[in-house]
Design an enzyme around this catalytic site. Structure first.
Site, PDB file in Angstrom:
ATOM      1  CB  CYS A 263      -0.913   0.010   1.217  1.00  0.00           C
ATOM      2  SG  CYS A 263      -2.140  -1.276   1.151  1.00  0.00           S
TER       3      CYS A 263
HETATM    4  N1  LIG Z   1      -2.746  -5.661   2.184  1.00  0.00           N
HETATM    5  C1  LIG Z   1      -3.159  -4.581   2.788  1.00  0.00           C
HETATM    6  O1  LIG Z   1      -2.762  -4.337   3.901  1.00  0.00           O
HETATM    7  C2  LIG Z   1      -4.143  -3.623   2.120  1.00  0.00           C
HETATM    8  C3  LIG Z   1      -4.713  -2.632   2.911  1.00  0.00           C
HETATM    9  C4  LIG Z   1      -5.627  -1.760   2.349  1.00  0.00           C
HETATM   10  C5  LIG Z   1      -5.940  -1.854   0.993  1.00  0.00           C
HETATM   11  N2  LIG Z   1      -5.371  -2.815   0.208  1.00  0.00           N
HETATM   12  C6  LIG Z   1      -5.775  -2.859  -1.191  1.00  0.00           C
HETATM   13  O2  LIG Z   1      -6.629  -3.973  -1.397  1.00  0.00           O
HETATM   14  C7  LIG Z   1      -6.399  -4.555  -2.675  1.00  0.00           C
HETATM   15  C8  LIG Z   1      -6.039  -6.021  -2.513  1.00  0.00           C
HETATM   16  O3  LIG Z   1      -4.813  -6.126  -1.784  1.00  0.00           O
HETATM   17  P1  LIG Z   1      -4.335  -7.457  -1.058  1.00  0.00           P
HETATM   18  O4  LIG Z   1      -3.237  -7.034  -0.142  1.00  0.00           O
HETATM   19  O5  LIG Z   1      -5.490  -8.206  -0.506  1.00  0.00           O
HETATM   20  O6  LIG Z   1      -3.729  -8.264  -2.282  1.00  0.00           O
HETATM   21  P2  LIG Z   1      -3.328  -9.832  -2.284  1.00  0.00           P
HETATM   22  O7  LIG Z   1      -2.313  -9.974  -3.363  1.00  0.00           O
HETATM   23  O8  LIG Z   1      -3.009 -10.301  -0.905  1.00  0.00           O
HETATM   24  O9  LIG Z   1      -4.685 -10.556  -2.706  1.00  0.00           O
HETATM   25  C9  LIG Z   1      -5.296 -10.380  -3.916  1.00  0.00           C
HETATM   26  C10 LIG Z   1      -5.784 -11.726  -4.407  1.00  0.00           C
HETATM   27  O10 LIG Z   1      -6.473 -11.503  -5.641  1.00  0.00           O
HETATM   28  C11 LIG Z   1      -6.230 -12.633  -6.469  1.00  0.00           C
HETATM   29  N3  LIG Z   1      -6.536 -12.267  -7.855  1.00  0.00           N
HETATM   30  C12 LIG Z   1      -5.748 -11.704  -8.792  1.00  0.00           C
HETATM   31  N4  LIG Z   1      -6.437 -11.507  -9.936  1.00  0.00           N
HETATM   32  C13 LIG Z   1      -7.687 -11.940  -9.707  1.00  0.00           C
HETATM   33  C14 LIG Z   1      -8.861 -11.999 -10.497  1.00  0.00           C
HETATM   34  N5  LIG Z   1      -8.891 -11.522 -11.752  1.00  0.00           N
HETATM   35  N6  LIG Z   1      -9.974 -12.534  -9.952  1.00  0.00           N
HETATM   36  C15 LIG Z   1      -9.955 -13.012  -8.670  1.00  0.00           C
HETATM   37  N7  LIG Z   1      -8.868 -12.988  -7.883  1.00  0.00           N
HETATM   38  C16 LIG Z   1      -7.752 -12.458  -8.389  1.00  0.00           C
HETATM   39  C17 LIG Z   1      -4.788 -12.977  -6.205  1.00  0.00           C
HETATM   40  O11 LIG Z   1      -4.512 -14.319  -6.565  1.00  0.00           O
HETATM   41  C18 LIG Z   1      -4.691 -12.728  -4.698  1.00  0.00           C
HETATM   42  O12 LIG Z   1      -4.921 -13.898  -3.958  1.00  0.00           O
HETATM   43  C19 LIG Z   1      -5.319  -3.695  -3.319  1.00  0.00           C
HETATM   44  O13 LIG Z   1      -5.908  -2.704  -4.115  1.00  0.00           O
HETATM   45  C20 LIG Z   1      -4.634  -3.065  -2.150  1.00  0.00           C
HETATM   46  O14 LIG Z   1      -4.023  -1.840  -2.496  1.00  0.00           O
HETATM   47  C21 LIG Z   1      -4.479  -3.709   0.760  1.00  0.00           C
END
Ligand SMILES: NC(=O)c1ccc[n+]([C@@H]2O[C@H](COP(=O)([O-])OP(=O)(O)OC[C@H]3O[C@@H](n4cnc5c(N)ncnc54)[C@H](O)[C@@H]3O)[C@@H](O)[C@H]2O)c1
Length: 399
Positions: A263
């Site tokens: 992030c």
């Molecule tokens: N990790 C954090 O602490 C956090 C905090 C706030 C916001 N975010 C935001 O949330 C969003 C997700 O982040 P995250 O950390 O959970 O990512 P992550 O990589 O942990 O998880 C995302 C998942 O989506 C899956 N994926 C990819 N393409 C896909 C598709 N087309 N259909 C279905 N699944 C698919 C991946 O395999 C993965 O398991 C991002 O935009 C991020 O900026 C993350």
């Protein structure tokens, strides 16, 4: 809202999996969709890929028959609420890359039925929900935007934060229409204590970017200040402690080898791009990004100064994840630190019992026998007395 409503959480990662399980706890029927089939199998067999979630939490959810996970949608499923939580990374040239979000949105559009609610949780540029997501949903579903509901609700999860979790972290929501906002608030309120409605999709999208840009700018500022403090022979932590006695108008940030994770180093660049496009650049973000990316090189220089050059010197780097007490190595600045040390000729080993194995290398035991130890990410479990009298470069601040 009936407890029989079916929820699809698209993306079962750090954001989507905890959200799916919280919705199951609130008695929603949830399907998790993730295109990574290895992750799907792992979760199906009851193993958690996320530190905040225990294996038993997954086992309980699967046994309750309220949670299932799949790599694709079943067109027979009648989903009432879609939550999109897929990655929104930067491209190789350091620009926002919405490719994954667009692909996930197309998949949702293909199974979208009239009346459903789609909530985007991924971090995005202001205007993306209205100008990118909604047209894709219309095109793929053949529906008009007034036949479904769309909302944006940024995720604020802080992995391994023991105080703030999904339940007690206030959640922002914004709808394309008041009905979408109301329905989103009703949904989240089943398992989140405080849900606040923003005036527009763009306000909620920009609020998320402000939160993370605020951190990047302030951490980069304190890192610059730390370089100055080192030059004049004082510890920046003593300065922060002194300034923190002011009861108003000051908030402490702490020095490091740079920010990492999915992030803080990424999201501000989404805001910077949107600001450039709007003709109102946010120059603080660009400068903060530059300072952040330069931190590992700065510490390679400090190491070289301490040892009179790095060629052939044995250096142990401690802590490689992007922040203390997690195993997450996404965007970790320690990668650039290690490669910079190696480029300068050092023989580099690293220790991190949480990460264990990374980039084809394994964590080594803490011990003596090194010319220099660099403390990059100070996990709580570390016992630095095992290092003996080896010189230490502390990236978290020292004189
Ligand atoms: N990790 C954090 O602490 C956090 C905090 C706030 C916001 N975010 C935001 O949330 C969003 C997700 O982040 P995250 O950390 O959970 O990512 P992550 O990589 O942990 O998880 C995302 C998942 O989506 C899956 N994926 C990819 N393409 C896909 C598709 N087309 N259909 C279905 N699944 C698919 C991946 O395999 C993965 O398991 C991002 O935009 C991020 O900026 C993350």
């Amino acid at each position: 809202m009936s407890s029989l409503e079916k929820i699809a959480v698209v993306g079962q990662g750090y954001v989507g999996l905890p959200l799916a399980l919280a919705a199951v706890d609130a008695k929603f029927n949830v399907v998790g969709i993730d295109t990574n089939s290895a992750k799907v199998e792992m979760i199906q067999s009851g193993i958690s890929p996320v530190e905040d979630i225990e294996n038993t939490d997954i086992g309980n959810a699967i046994r309750s028959k309220m949670y299932e996970i799949s790599s694709e949608f079943n067109s027979e499923d009648n989903i009432d609420i879609f939550l999109i939580c897929v990655p929104t990374p930067l491209s190789e040239n350091h620009q926002p890359d919405l490719g994954i979000l667009i692909s996930a949105t197309k998949n949702v559009g293909n199974v979208l039925k009239a009346g459903a609610l789609i909530i985007i949780e991924s971090t995005i540029q202001p205007g993306t929900t209205r100008n990118t997501i909604i047209p894709i949903l219309e095109k793929e579903s053949g529906l008009k935007s007034n036949q479904f509901l769309v909302a944006y609700s940024p995720e604020r999860i802080d992995p391994m934060n023991k105080k703030f979790n999904i339940k007690n972290t206030p959640k922002l929501v914004a709808g394309l229409t008041p009905e979408a906002a109301k329905k989103s608030k009703e949904f989240y309120s089943k398992f989140i204590d405080q849900v606040d409605i923003c005036d527009s999709l763009e306000v909620a999208e920009t609020a998320k970017l402000l939160e993370n840009s605020f951190r990047l700018v302030n951490i980069s500022f304190i890192n610059e200040l730390a370089m100055f403090c080192h030059k004049i022979g004082i510890d920046v932590n003593d300065v922060i402690k002194a300034a923190s006695t002011k009861p108003y108008g000051f908030m402490p940030f702490y020095p490091s080898v740079g920010v990492g994770g999915h992030c803080i180093p990424v999201d501000p660049l989404y805001l910077a791009e949107a600001a450039r496009e709007a003709g109102a650049p946010v120059r603080f973000i660009e400068l903060a990004d530059e300072i952040n990316l330069a931190m590992p090189t700065y510490f390679v220089g400090r190491a070289s100064e301490m040892l009179g050059g790095l060629k052939g010197k044995k250096v142990l780097v401690i802590g490689v994840s992007y922040k203390p007490n997690v195993a997450d190595i996404r965007e970790t600045p320690v990668e650039a630190l290690i490669s910079g040390l190696k480029k300068s000729g050092a023989v580099v080993s690293w220790h991190d019992d949480l990460v264990k194995s990374w980039n084809g290398e394994n964590s080594v035991a803490l011990g003596s026998g090194f010319d220099l130890v660099i403390l990059a990410t100070p996990h709580d479990y570390l016992d630095l007395s095992l290092l003996g009298s080896t010189p230490l470069l502390n990236t978290r601040g020292s004189k």
